[in-house]
Design an enzyme around this catalytic site. Structure first.
Site, PDB file in Angstrom:
ATOM      1  N   GLY A  92      -8.512  -7.103   3.935  1.00  0.00           N
ATOM      2  CA  GLY A  92      -9.314  -7.094   5.151  1.00  0.00           C
ATOM      3  C   GLY A  92      -8.714  -7.827   6.342  1.00  0.00           C
ATOM      4  O   GLY A  92      -9.385  -8.076   7.324  1.00  0.00           O
ATOM      5  N   SER A 152      13.818 -42.029 -14.096  1.00  0.00           N
ATOM      6  CA  SER A 152      12.599 -41.260 -13.875  1.00  0.00           C
ATOM      7  C   SER A 152      12.360 -41.210 -12.372  1.00  0.00           C
ATOM      8  O   SER A 152      12.242 -42.252 -11.728  1.00  0.00           O
ATOM      9  CB  SER A 152      11.422 -41.913 -14.590  1.00  0.00           C
ATOM     10  OG  SER A 152      10.248 -41.194 -14.308  1.00  0.00           O
ATOM     11  N   CYS A 157       8.014 -38.710 -12.667  1.00  0.00           N
ATOM     12  CA  CYS A 157       6.673 -39.219 -12.956  1.00  0.00           C
ATOM     13  C   CYS A 157       5.802 -39.291 -11.716  1.00  0.00           C
ATOM     14  O   CYS A 157       4.714 -39.843 -11.751  1.00  0.00           O
ATOM     15  CB  CYS A 157       6.757 -40.572 -13.641  1.00  0.00           C
ATOM     16  SG  CYS A 157       7.573 -41.813 -12.645  1.00  0.00           S
ATOM     17  N   ARG A 200      -3.275  -1.512  -6.490  1.00  0.00           N
ATOM     18  CA  ARG A 200      -2.438  -2.716  -6.477  1.00  0.00           C
ATOM     19  C   ARG A 200      -2.846  -3.545  -7.679  1.00  0.00           C
ATOM     20  O   ARG A 200      -3.940  -3.361  -8.225  1.00  0.00           O
ATOM     21  CB  ARG A 200      -2.638  -3.506  -5.190  1.00  0.00           C
ATOM     22  CG  ARG A 200      -4.067  -3.949  -4.996  1.00  0.00           C
ATOM     23  CD  ARG A 200      -4.283  -4.563  -3.625  1.00  0.00           C
ATOM     24  NE  ARG A 200      -5.699  -4.786  -3.425  1.00  0.00           N
ATOM     25  CZ  ARG A 200      -6.343  -4.672  -2.272  1.00  0.00           C
ATOM     26  NH1 ARG A 200      -5.696  -4.359  -1.190  1.00  0.00           N
ATOM     27  NH2 ARG A 200      -7.622  -4.909  -2.187  1.00  0.00           N
ATOM     28  N   HIS A 252     -15.790  -8.572   0.188  1.00  0.00           N
ATOM     29  CA  HIS A 252     -14.821  -9.559   0.670  1.00  0.00           C
ATOM     30  C   HIS A 252     -15.044 -10.916  -0.002  1.00  0.00           C
ATOM     31  O   HIS A 252     -14.110 -11.552  -0.476  1.00  0.00           O
ATOM     32  CB  HIS A 252     -14.951  -9.688   2.197  1.00  0.00           C
ATOM     33  CG  HIS A 252     -14.014 -10.683   2.792  1.00  0.00           C
ATOM     34  ND1 HIS A 252     -14.379 -11.992   3.036  1.00  0.00           N
ATOM     35  CD2 HIS A 252     -12.714 -10.585   3.157  1.00  0.00           C
ATOM     36  CE1 HIS A 252     -13.347 -12.633   3.544  1.00  0.00           C
ATOM     37  NE2 HIS A 252     -12.328 -11.809   3.630  1.00  0.00           N
ATOM     38  N   TYR A 269      12.285 -33.908 -18.719  1.00  0.00           N
ATOM     39  CA  TYR A 269      10.826 -33.810 -18.832  1.00  0.00           C
ATOM     40  C   TYR A 269      10.156 -34.021 -17.491  1.00  0.00           C
ATOM     41  O   TYR A 269      10.764 -34.549 -16.553  1.00  0.00           O
ATOM     42  CB  TYR A 269      10.295 -34.836 -19.845  1.00  0.00           C
ATOM     43  CG  TYR A 269      10.425 -36.276 -19.412  1.00  0.00           C
ATOM     44  CD1 TYR A 269       9.429 -36.882 -18.637  1.00  0.00           C
ATOM     45  CD2 TYR A 269      11.527 -37.038 -19.770  1.00  0.00           C
ATOM     46  CE1 TYR A 269       9.552 -38.199 -18.230  1.00  0.00           C
ATOM     47  CE2 TYR A 269      11.662 -38.356 -19.370  1.00  0.00           C
ATOM     48  CZ  TYR A 269      10.663 -38.932 -18.595  1.00  0.00           C
ATOM     49  OH  TYR A 269      10.789 -40.224 -18.175  1.00  0.00           O
ATOM     50  N   MET A 326      -6.019  -6.970   8.287  1.00  0.00           N
ATOM     51  CA  MET A 326      -5.556  -6.163   9.410  1.00  0.00           C
ATOM     52  C   MET A 326      -6.391  -4.900   9.489  1.00  0.00           C
ATOM     53  O   MET A 326      -7.180  -4.609   8.617  1.00  0.00           O
ATOM     54  CB  MET A 326      -4.078  -5.882   9.263  1.00  0.00           C
ATOM     55  CG  MET A 326      -3.281  -7.171   9.429  1.00  0.00           C
ATOM     56  SD  MET A 326      -1.542  -6.917   9.334  1.00  0.00           S
ATOM     57  CE  MET A 326      -1.396  -6.315   7.705  1.00  0.00           C
ATOM     58  N   LYS A 378       0.837  -1.197   0.000  1.00  0.00           N
ATOM     59  CA  LYS A 378       0.000   0.000   0.000  1.00  0.00           C
ATOM     60  C   LYS A 378       0.879   1.257   0.000  1.00  0.00           C
ATOM     61  O   LYS A 378       0.682   2.157  -0.818  1.00  0.00           O
ATOM     62  CB  LYS A 378      -0.907  -0.032   1.234  1.00  0.00           C
ATOM     63  CG  LYS A 378      -2.100   0.857   1.147  1.00  0.00           C
ATOM     64  CD  LYS A 378      -2.954   0.743   2.413  1.00  0.00           C
ATOM     65  CE  LYS A 378      -3.762  -0.542   2.457  1.00  0.00           C
ATOM     66  NZ  LYS A 378      -4.366  -0.790   3.785  1.00  0.00           N
ATOM     67  N   ARG A 388      -3.323   3.105   8.521  1.00  0.00           N
ATOM     68  CA  ARG A 388      -3.642   1.935   7.700  1.00  0.00           C
ATOM     69  C   ARG A 388      -2.478   0.958   7.666  1.00  0.00           C
ATOM     70  O   ARG A 388      -1.329   1.343   7.528  1.00  0.00           O
ATOM     71  CB  ARG A 388      -3.927   2.388   6.260  1.00  0.00           C
ATOM     72  CG  ARG A 388      -4.674   3.699   6.166  1.00  0.00           C
ATOM     73  CD  ARG A 388      -4.731   4.235   4.752  1.00  0.00           C
ATOM     74  NE  ARG A 388      -5.394   3.336   3.834  1.00  0.00           N
ATOM     75  CZ  ARG A 388      -5.376   3.482   2.514  1.00  0.00           C
ATOM     76  NH1 ARG A 388      -4.694   4.497   1.968  1.00  0.00           N
ATOM     77  NH2 ARG A 388      -5.993   2.634   1.743  1.00  0.00           N
TER      78      ARG A 388
END
Ligand code: ADP
Ligand code: MG
Ligand code: MG
Length: 907
Positions: free
Chosen positions: A106, A796, A863, A348, A474, A883, A108, A27, A97
């Site tokens: 919401g 693998s 895998c 933001r 919210h 992979y 804090m 903020k 704030r």
């Protein structure tokens, strides 16, 4: 020089910038940035996160330098605003704030209107010419300060907030519904009653000194960093507790000065579907919290603001464009209109659903604002969120049937796209409890509105439905973040928590009844509405929709093509059947990384049981001969489906015991069927019983003791390969030996496999190129990977077993304690979902290094389940795997995550 703890912003210049999120929090950093780019921001200052760290390290005290720095900054605000704290003619009011590095909506607490007391309130009334406004602000201030700083907010949500209670009574006595209908006189009385309540509860008078008020609020913000809901939130979103929060103290601007004032929150594009253009809520003659709190249902910016306040709308629209160009992303803003002028209070990067994320990223590339590489950033599209585009949606026909049958209850605001049905539950705690009992439970959390206390319950529910609040409430915000189906502001819903019912007109839905919610349209139905596959699935998998008919699909495809351009990792799939394999190829799979052969036996379980029950080699071979053609057919099907892409087939892995019947009735049935005495079966089941089957006679240990099983499987593989090759198709079999820990185990099995290959090639006169490799899934295999690679042609990583054996933590039993571990921060996350990089990951790195030291360019994949989990995919990229392999529906996610890892590497 003393450490700088306080950063001023105002008068067009700020000491901080958007780059300083770590110090200033999100903020504060963005307030500084907006100031610097010339946007209207009320002056203020940010106390850095370092002070929060100091605060907790030093018994909740502040660094000695802080006080002077704060004083200096207050003087600057006073100068910028032309008002003075505590002044008797022109008093300055400020807000206090919180603001952490990552936004925690919401979580804090914020206090507005600091600086008011019995003297300054009169001054404010005079200077504003609006007595009602002054007392409204004072009323709000005493309430917030009492709740947040003086700890009067009730602990349990069933307890009554003393201020809310007094406010309700006052409204009732005045015969009004909303707080904005109370007169100055009534508000005056209310302030006196509030202050009396403070005195009664705390034993002290409400503080009148503005500086004392500021310090009280600052301390409360730092204190709130460690409150329970903030801690839970950080755990959910993986935010470190050490970061701390910053505090912003900022001059107040007022949205509650009259009907030419307003307060609002908005996204510069819709966060649910990504449609361009403002999307948000505002309330006329109101202050900050009112919009999100859902007290009055707000108005929609995109619908009415241009009409209500044309000049302000125009200004806001300009600001939105400047912000998007500057931040190169959709912004989530908070603003206040004071007497027709817009003031920015926050910006933001906006949270968004997977749908919106894809649309916004692709649109921004097309608008020339970002590059395709930037579009792929995990901040813009967390790879997992692609999943939302693959989830089912409601079937039009099903919806029509429901509507015709009178099942449409009402409509709300579509805040989180998708289709969800489930049983109605009214309390978040209940939702959580039901979920813990049965994670498969389908629940729709139905509430008047949600608060941060409801977070855990929201997580447990499939969908969220609220009666109040708008697109920025919210509920809407959090659902978007969690990717939940969500409808808000369905004002027709009459929710009675006491009776546990929700009523719409004459229809009553009880707790536990099923409802369906369509997060695309906002429609709410009784009962279960039929679903159908998403557009992406319809185009790619079912072929029931053409690519050009679906914009969603086209954007998805575009994004995937960009991902493929950048990624280095190949993506394979785990598949045991041709149908899965075909699906996976449609999703972009480049091979099969794991075919579990035992899954094929489930269709021929009786022949398989005969093989297990065989008392001697000869009868075992007879049984195996029956299985051979089934396996051959299955393998041929897979090879064909994969059309020349490599197919890794793992030989039989699980303990044989798993395949046998365990109760008497099914043992007798089997006895009859295959002509073996039931006693023999019972005895064999007993013999095969192991106390620790996961560490027992399984994996290559089976094939070593019963080489004829390996021989049969190898023969089936090569016969199938030859058959497919003869039919003119390419085929690349890769035979994989499970659970190898000793090179001798590998060699033993390799010999059996290669013998069969030679035999089949000789018999058929056709040769097929193939590889023999191994799973790396016990720590010993990592420790001796150089020896094993002297024989194995590929590795693998089987990270399910490797995690189990490295941690000594049973995958079948860890459910009993893992939640406790997570909630107490013993483990950062579930090691069976995300690779434990420090532990298992270190062994993997060792396996890669040792393996390639013995065999240059050794092909290595993964895998385990982790192969489709984004952070694990990124880790696999980092340690140089070739992979990853994952279930078909996770293939797109793995492709995106692999691209994100490769792009991160380029920086
Ligand atoms: P949160 O992080 O919960 O959004 P904020 O600190 O952003 O908390 O503040 C809550 C509300 O108060 C927001 O709507 C914001 O716009 C409003 N607000 C905060 N500071 C001021 C201010 N100085 N002037 C007017 N409104 C403010
Ligand atoms: Mg805010
Ligand atoms: Mg395994």
């Amino acid at each position: 020089m003393a450490t700088k703890y306080v950063y001023f912003f105002g008068d067009g210049k700020a000491e901080g910038s958007a780059k300083m999120k770590n110090e200033l929090g999100g903020k504060g950093a963005n307030l500084a940035e907006m100031t610097n780019i010339g946007l209207p921001v009320p002056a203020g200052f940010t106390i850095s996160t370092e002070v929060c760290t100091y605060f907790y390290a030093n018994d909740k005290t502040y660094p000695p330098e802080l006080k002077d720095q704060v004083e200096e900054a207050i003087a600057k605000i006073e100068k910028a605003m032309g008002a003075k704290l505590g002044d008797t003619t022109n008093p300055l009011l400020v807000s206090c704030r919180s603001g952490a590095r990552e936004s925690m909506p919401g979580m804090m607490d914020t206090v507005l209107n600091i600086g008011l007391n019995d003297t300054t309130v009169d001054a404010l009334a005079k200077s504003s010419g609006n007595e009602r406004f002054a007392w409204d602000s004072y009323r709000r201030f005493v309430q917030m300060y009492g709740d947040v700083v003086l700890g009067m907010k009730p602990e349990k949500k069933t307890d009554i907030d003393p201020f809310e209670d007094l406010l309700e009574k006052k409204k009732h006595a005045a015969g009004v519904h909303f707080d904005n209908e109370l007169t100055a006189e009534q508000l005056k009385e209310l302030v006196a009653e509030f202050k009396a309540a403070v005195k009664k509860t705390t034993g002290k008078d409400f503080p009148t000194d503005p500086r004392e008020q500021i310090y009280g609020a600052v301390g409360a913000v730092f204190g709130s960093w460690m409150n329970d809901r903030a801690i839970v939130y950080r755990r959910t979103y993986g935010i470190p507790h050490e970061w701390g929060t910053a505090v912003n103290v900022q001059a107040m601007v007022f949205g509650n000065l009259g009907d030419d004032c307003a307060t609002g929150v908005a996204l510069t594009r819709d966060g649910a579907l990504g449609v361009p253009g403002y999307c948000g809520d505002y309330l006329i003659n109101a202050q900050g919290e009112d919009v999100v709190a859902g007290i009055r249902t707000p108005l929609r910016i995109e619908e009415t603001l241009a009409k209500d306040m044309p000049a302000a709308f125009k200004e806001l629209d300009e600001i939105g464009k400047i912000l998007e160009s500057h931040y190169k992303d959709v912004q989530d803003i908070e603003f206040t209109v004071q007497r027709g002028k817009v003031w920015m209070l926050q910006t933001r990067n906006a949270k968004r659903t997977g749908f919106a994320a894809v649309r916004i990223a692709v649109d921004l590339v097309e608008e020339g604002k970002i590059t395709d590489k930037e579009a792929l950033s995990p901040k813009r599209i967390p790879a997992d969120d692609l999943n939302q585009l693959l989830q089912p949606v409601f079937d039009q026909a099903g919806k029509k049937a429901a509507q015709d049958g009178g099942k449409l209850l009402t409509k709300g605001i579509n805040a989180g796209p998708g289709a969800a049905y489930g049983q109605v539950v009214f309390h978040a705690d209940d939702a959580e409890a039901l979920y813990l009992k049965n994670p498969a439970v389908e629940l729709i959390l139905v509430r008047r509105e949600t608060t941060p206390e409801d977070l855990r319950g929201m997580k447990a529910a499939k969908g969220i439905l609220t009666a109040f609040g708008g697109a920025s409430s919210h509920a809407a915000l959090v659902s978007r973040q969690m990717g939940k189906v969500c409808i808000v502001g369905a004002g027709d819903l009459n929710i009675d928590y006491e009776k546990a019912t929700v009523t719409v007109g004459d229809k009553v839905v009880k707790e536990g009844d099923f409802i369906s919610i369509d997060g695309f349209t906002g429609e709410i139905f009784e009962g279960k509405v039929q679903t159908k596959p998403s557009e992406v699935i319809q185009v790619l998998i079912n072929g029931t929709m053409k690519a050009e008919e679906s914009e969603t699909y086209q954007r998805f495809a575009k994004l995937m093509s960009w991902a493929d351009k950048y990624r280095k990792l190949k993506v394979r799939t785990n598949a045991d059947e041709p149908k899965q394999a075909t699906q996976a190829v449609s999703f972009g799979a480049e091979g099969i990384g794991l075919c579990r052969t035992e899954h094929m036996f489930f269709d021929h379980v009786d022949e398989f049981r005969e093989m297990i029950l065989a008392g001697d080699l000869e009868s075992r071979q007879k049984a195996l001969a029956k299985l051979l053609p089934f396996q051959r057919g299955d393998f041929a099907g897979l090879f064909k489906a994969m059309g020349g892409r490599p197919v890794t087939i793992r030989l039989l892995d699980p303990p044989l015991h798993e395949f046998l019947p365990h109760d008497h009735a099914s043992q007798s049935a089997l006895a009859e069927k295959i002509g073996i005495p039931v006693d023999t079966i019972a005895r064999r089941v007993h013999e095969l019983h192991e106390s620790n089957p996961m560490l027992g006679h399984r994996g290559c240990r089976l094939g070593i003791v019963f080489p004829e099983i390996t021989a049969m499987q190898a023969r089936a593989i090569f016969e199938a390969a030859v058959e497919v090759k003869k039919a003119g198709m390419d085929v690349i079999p890769e035979v994989m030996i499970p659970l190898v820990g000793y090179i001798a185990e590998f060699k033993n099995q390799e010999k059996v496999i290669r013998e069969q290959a030679e035999l089949v090639f000789k018999e058929t006169g056709v040769k097929v190129e193939y590889l023999v490799g191994t799973m790396i899934e016990v720590p010993r295999a990592c420790a001796t990977a150089d020896q094993i690679a002297s024989g194995a042609e590929f590795f693998s990583f089987g990270t399910n077993d490797l995690t189990q054996t490295t941690l000594g933590m049973s995958r079948d039993d860890y459910g009993g304690f893992i939640n406790h571990y997570k909630e107490n921060d013993i483990v950062p996350n579930d090691p069976f979902q995300m690779i434990d990089q420090a532990g298992v990951g270190t062994l993997m790195k060792m396996g890669v290094e040792k393996g390639r030291s013995a065999r240059a360019g050794l092909k290595i994949g993964i895998c385990g389940e982790h192969g489709g989990e984004p952070s694990s995919v990124m880790f696999c990229h980092k340690i140089g795997l070739d992979y990853v392999s994952c279930s078909p529906f996770r293939v797109p996610i793995a492709r995106l995550a692999a691209a994100q890892a490769a792009i991160a590497d380029m920086k």
